[in-house]
Design a protein around this motif. Structure first.
Motif, short mmCIF file in Angstrom:
data_model
loop_
_atom_site.label_atom_id
_atom_site.label_comp_id
_atom_site.label_asym_id
_atom_site.label_seq_id
_atom_site.Cartn_x
_atom_site.Cartn_y
_atom_site.Cartn_z
N VAL A 296 17.94 68.15 85.33
CA VAL A 296 16.68 68.79 85.72
C VAL A 296 15.51 67.84 85.48
CG1 VAL A 296 15.07 70.65 85.17
CG2 VAL A 296 17.51 71.14 85.35
N ALA A 297 15.49 67.19 84.31
CA ALA A 297 14.41 66.24 84.01
C ALA A 297 14.43 65.06 84.98
CB ALA A 297 14.55 65.74 82.57
N ALA A 298 15.63 64.60 85.34
CA ALA A 298 15.74 63.44 86.22
C ALA A 298 15.17 63.71 87.60
CB ALA A 298 17.20 63.01 86.33
N ARG B 67 11.00 63.10 85.95
CA ARG B 67 11.12 61.63 85.91
C ARG B 67 10.53 60.89 87.10
NH1 ARG B 67 13.98 57.43 83.65
NH2 ARG B 67 14.73 55.87 85.13
N PRO B 68 10.72 61.33 88.35
CA PRO B 68 10.26 60.53 89.49
C PRO B 68 8.77 60.22 89.44
CG PRO B 68 11.75 62.24 90.23
CD PRO B 68 11.45 62.54 88.80
N ALA B 69 8.43 58.96 89.68
CA ALA B 69 7.04 58.51 89.72
C ALA B 69 6.99 57.19 90.47
CB ALA B 69 6.46 58.36 88.31
N VAL B 70 5.84 56.92 91.04
CA VAL B 70 5.60 55.65 91.71
C VAL B 70 4.38 55.01 91.06
CG1 VAL B 70 4.90 54.53 93.86
CG2 VAL B 70 6.61 56.35 93.90
N PHE B 71 4.54 53.77 90.59
CA PHE B 71 3.47 53.04 89.92
C PHE B 71 3.06 51.87 90.82
CE2 PHE B 71 6.29 54.96 86.86
CZ PHE B 71 5.45 55.56 85.94
N ALA B 72 1.85 51.93 91.33
CA ALA B 72 1.34 50.89 92.22
C ALA B 72 0.38 50.00 91.46
CB ALA B 72 0.65 51.52 93.43
N ARG C 195 10.23 54.79 90.22
CA ARG C 195 11.11 55.43 89.25
C ARG C 195 11.74 56.66 89.88
NH1 ARG C 195 8.41 56.90 83.71
NH2 ARG C 195 7.92 58.86 84.76
N ASN C 196 12.98 56.52 90.31
CA ASN C 196 13.74 57.59 90.92
C ASN C 196 14.63 58.25 89.87
OD1 ASN C 196 12.63 57.33 93.46
ND2 ASN C 196 14.20 55.94 94.22
N PRO C 197 15.35 59.32 90.22
CA PRO C 197 16.15 60.03 89.21
C PRO C 197 17.09 59.14 88.40
CG PRO C 197 16.00 61.36 91.18
CD PRO C 197 15.34 60.05 91.50
N PHE C 198 17.77 58.21 89.04
CA PHE C 198 18.78 57.42 88.33
C PHE C 198 18.54 55.92 88.38
CE2 PHE C 198 21.00 61.34 89.63
CZ PHE C 198 21.30 61.84 88.37
N ARG C 199 17.43 55.50 88.98
CA ARG C 199 17.16 54.06 89.07
C ARG C 199 15.67 53.79 88.94
NH1 ARG C 199 19.95 51.49 94.32
NH2 ARG C 199 18.74 53.13 95.32
N VAL C 200 15.35 52.58 88.47
CA VAL C 200 13.98 52.09 88.47
C VAL C 200 13.98 50.79 89.28
CG1 VAL C 200 12.04 51.26 87.11
CG2 VAL C 200 13.45 53.11 86.22
#
Length: 226
Positions: free
Chosen positions: A57-59, A63-68, A76-81
């Motif tokens: 649920v957290a993933a 968790r998802p975010a985009v840093f520009a 930052r996706n559920p299982f990968r950065v």
């Protein structure tokens, strides 16, 4: 004199954050209740379910975010950065999902910036109404509010030099499409910069996958032994 660091722009989905918090509260309440009041194997099953469900649920929500940043886009996706220098990005594409396409041809989905077809349809209707009002020469309060969406925010005082048609065009875009426009502007301005070159890195989120796998294994064992 050192140059001050420019903070990254952070893009996240408010709806996902709210939904994730609510889901975690419900799952936590049910799981803890089963742990305390359950009999026999119930507490163990509840523990295994919590270990499995909470990270997932957290993933997918928190968790998802985009840093520009000035030099890189970090996804930052559920299982990968995925860290992508602007110079390695070929395009930012919006369809049924928002994606980053790199020069090698690889594609990475932006989980934190989901596409809302409903928002796009609403934006298209607002734009059509604004254009219709403009053709009929309506410039009163009713036309302005229809063009600017909720609350008519575009009608408050200073316009920063933009005309009414510019405001209407901006307001008629869906929010996630506006975010993608911002990222495309950054790609265009920062892509050629020397500091924005480099290699793409992909890191798997073992801190999310490991507990989820452990919970799944524990749950499978408990169910198997009956």
């Amino acid at each position: 004199m050192t140059t001050p660091l420019v903070k990254d722009r952070i893009y996240r989905s408010p709806q996902a954050l709210i939904g994730g918090v609510l889901l975690l509260v419900i799952v936590g309440w049910l799981g803890i209740d089963a742990l305390i009041r359950g009999n026999g194997r119930t507490p163990w099953l509840a523990l295994a379910a919590l270990i499995l469900i909470v990270p997932l649920v957290a993933a997918f929500t928190l968790r998802p975010a985009v840093f520009a940043g000035e030099d890189r886009l970090r996804v930052r996706n559920p299982f990968r950065v995925i860290t992508l220098p602007w110079g390695e990005i070929a395009a930012l594409r919006s369809g049924y999902s928002n994606e980053v396409i790199v020069k090698s041809g690889a594609k990475y989905q932006l989980w934190a910036i989901p596409v809302s077809l409903r928002s796009r349809k609403k934006a298209a209707r607002r734009q059509a109404k604004t254009e219709s009002d403009a053709r009929r020469g309506r410039t009163g309060p009713g036309a302005g509010a229809a063009g600017y969406g909720l609350g008519g925010f575009g009608g408050f005082g200073s316009s920063g030099g933009l005309g009414e048609s510019d405001h209407a065009a901006g307001a008629a875009r869906a929010e996630t499409d506006k975010v993608m426009d911002d990222l495309r502007d950054m790609l265009e301005s920062r892509g050629p910069a020397e500091s924005a070159q480099g290699e793409i890195t992909v890191r798997w989120a073992y801190e999310v996958a490991a507990p989820a796998v452990a919970g799944a294994v524990l749950l499978a064992i408990l169910l198997a032994v009956g």
